[in-house]
Design an enzyme around this catalytic site. Structure first.
Site, PDB file in Angstrom:
ATOM      1  N   GLY A  49      37.474  29.790  34.359  1.00  0.00           N
ATOM      2  CA  GLY A  49      38.066  30.607  33.313  1.00  0.00           C
ATOM      3  C   GLY A  49      37.245  30.541  32.034  1.00  0.00           C
ATOM      4  O   GLY A  49      36.161  29.951  31.999  1.00  0.00           O
ATOM      5  N   ASP A  90      39.005  41.270  25.604  1.00  0.00           N
ATOM      6  CA  ASP A  90      39.342  39.961  26.157  1.00  0.00           C
ATOM      7  C   ASP A  90      39.855  38.977  25.100  1.00  0.00           C
ATOM      8  O   ASP A  90      40.604  38.050  25.419  1.00  0.00           O
ATOM      9  CB  ASP A  90      38.124  39.350  26.855  1.00  0.00           C
ATOM     10  N   GLU A  96      42.107  41.192  31.029  1.00  0.00           N
ATOM     11  CA  GLU A  96      40.721  40.857  30.692  1.00  0.00           C
ATOM     12  C   GLU A  96      39.746  41.535  31.648  1.00  0.00           C
ATOM     13  O   GLU A  96      39.168  40.911  32.537  1.00  0.00           O
ATOM     14  CB  GLU A  96      40.550  39.334  30.676  1.00  0.00           C
ATOM     15  N   THR A  98      36.589  44.735  31.573  1.00  0.00           N
ATOM     16  CA  THR A  98      35.735  45.550  30.702  1.00  0.00           C
ATOM     17  C   THR A  98      36.297  46.958  30.474  1.00  0.00           C
ATOM     18  O   THR A  98      36.378  47.416  29.319  1.00  0.00           O
ATOM     19  CB  THR A  98      34.307  45.632  31.286  1.00  0.00           C
ATOM     20  N   ARG A 106      38.807  52.888  22.630  1.00  0.00           N
ATOM     21  CA  ARG A 106      38.860  54.355  22.494  1.00  0.00           C
ATOM     22  C   ARG A 106      40.170  54.795  21.845  1.00  0.00           C
ATOM     23  O   ARG A 106      40.185  55.655  20.961  1.00  0.00           O
ATOM     24  CB  ARG A 106      38.708  55.006  23.867  1.00  0.00           C
ATOM     25  N   VAL A 131      40.432  45.270  41.041  1.00  0.00           N
ATOM     26  CA  VAL A 131      39.773  44.989  42.315  1.00  0.00           C
ATOM     27  C   VAL A 131      39.118  43.609  42.278  1.00  0.00           C
ATOM     28  O   VAL A 131      38.513  43.233  41.279  1.00  0.00           O
ATOM     29  CB  VAL A 131      38.698  46.064  42.630  1.00  0.00           C
ATOM     30  N   LYS A 185      50.035  47.878  51.486  1.00  0.00           N
ATOM     31  CA  LYS A 185      51.455  47.740  51.149  1.00  0.00           C
ATOM     32  C   LYS A 185      51.807  48.671  49.998  1.00  0.00           C
ATOM     33  O   LYS A 185      51.080  48.747  49.000  1.00  0.00           O
ATOM     34  CB  LYS A 185      51.778  46.297  50.753  1.00  0.00           C
ATOM     35  N   HIS A 232      40.936  62.842  56.933  1.00  0.00           N
ATOM     36  CA  HIS A 232      40.661  62.128  58.178  1.00  0.00           C
ATOM     37  C   HIS A 232      39.207  62.336  58.608  1.00  0.00           C
ATOM     38  O   HIS A 232      38.704  63.450  58.528  1.00  0.00           O
ATOM     39  CB  HIS A 232      41.601  62.641  59.276  1.00  0.00           C
TER      40      HIS A 232
END
Length: 271
Positions: A49, A90, A96, A98, A106, A131, A185, A232
């Site tokens: 961290g 941050d 936290e 970018t 902005r 992600v 999910k 598909h």
């Protein structure tokens, strides 16, 4: 998937207690807070961290309030307790990331220097697509199932799940059980089954998440997802064909409902 490739994962460790070095072998021993011990380690890489780098700003000299972890305290408009002093990113300790810092900057610039119609502009920290770029990648938006139950009550939550082998691996001449899996999910809340959480792990999870982030910011429901025609063959199509399909409440979160074959909304043209 990681374990299938030989990676040993230690769960529920509560972090590292100590690391000791054997001077003769140069190997390390890692003791975890749950009592487990990892021996004969060559290299230890720790994501320990970070703390905001604000010491050089001398915030206390001007009275800017800080909270636990030395983060700067701000309100919903990125304002500190000192007039004319703002903070984004941050150093505030919210989300936290970018892109989150860019979005906050902005909105602040819009409000301070933009058109009068933007005088109340502020950033939202809800439903931020996130992600983990692991192998396979993990994508998440909104609430976990546990968080949704805590916020809305278990009786108001319905969860849809799917697990499958990505079609990319279809031609591979290996046993189906050996093909890498994708898991998804949808966490839905309320009688209208609004999607309040979307989670996926598997190939392409990082690339498919952005569009679903837009849908969730607009209040999409399970019915809205079901109304979207699948692409598909892709993995993302599973989110709009997830079983049981088309049986939920036929309510839309959209300003103009797309359900049941309705025409797409038209843009508002200049008069």
């Amino acid at each position: 998937e990681m374990e299938r490739h030989g990676i040993t994962i230690f769960r529920n460790t509560n972090g590292v207690s100590k690391i000791s070095l054997d001077d003769q072998t140069a190997l390390k021993t890692v003791v975890l807070n749950n009592g487990e011990v990892i021996k004969d380690v060559d290299v230890v890489i720790m994501a320990a961290g970070r703390r905001p780098a604000v010491e050089s700003l001398n915030l206390k000299n001007v009275g800017v309030k800080q909270k636990d972890g030395e983060y700067i305290s701000v309100n919903e408009y990125s304002e500190t307790n000192i007039d004319g002093v703002y903070a984004v990113g941050d150093v505030c300790g919210n989300v936290e990331l970018t892109p989150m810092a860019i979005a906050a900057g902005r909105r602040l610039a819009d409000r301070l220097f933009g058109h009068p119609s933007l005088q109340n502009a502020k950033v939202s920290y809800q439903n931020v697509p996130t992600v983990v770029f692991s192998h396979p990648p993990i994508g998440t938006i909104g609430l976990t199932e546990k968080e949704a139950i805590k916020k809305y009550g278990e009786e108001n939550i319905k969860v849809y799940k799917s697990k499958f082998s990505n079609l990319y691996y279809g031609p591979w001449k290996v046993d189906p059980s050996e093909k890498p899996k994708t898991a998804m999910k949808l966490v839905c809340a309320g009688t209208n089954e609004q999607v309040v959480g979307l989670h996926v792990i598997g190939m392409g999870a990082d690339e498919m998440l952005q569009g679903f982030g837009i849908a969730m910011k607009m209040g999409a429901t399970k019915a809205d997802f079901d109304s979207c025609v699948a692409i598909h063959p892709t993995a993302a199509e599973e989110f709009v064909t997830m079983f049981p399909w088309g049986l939920g409440s036929q309510e839309s979160g959209a300003k103009v409902s797309p359900l049941n074959g309705a025409a797409s909304p038209e843009p508002e043209l200049k008069k």
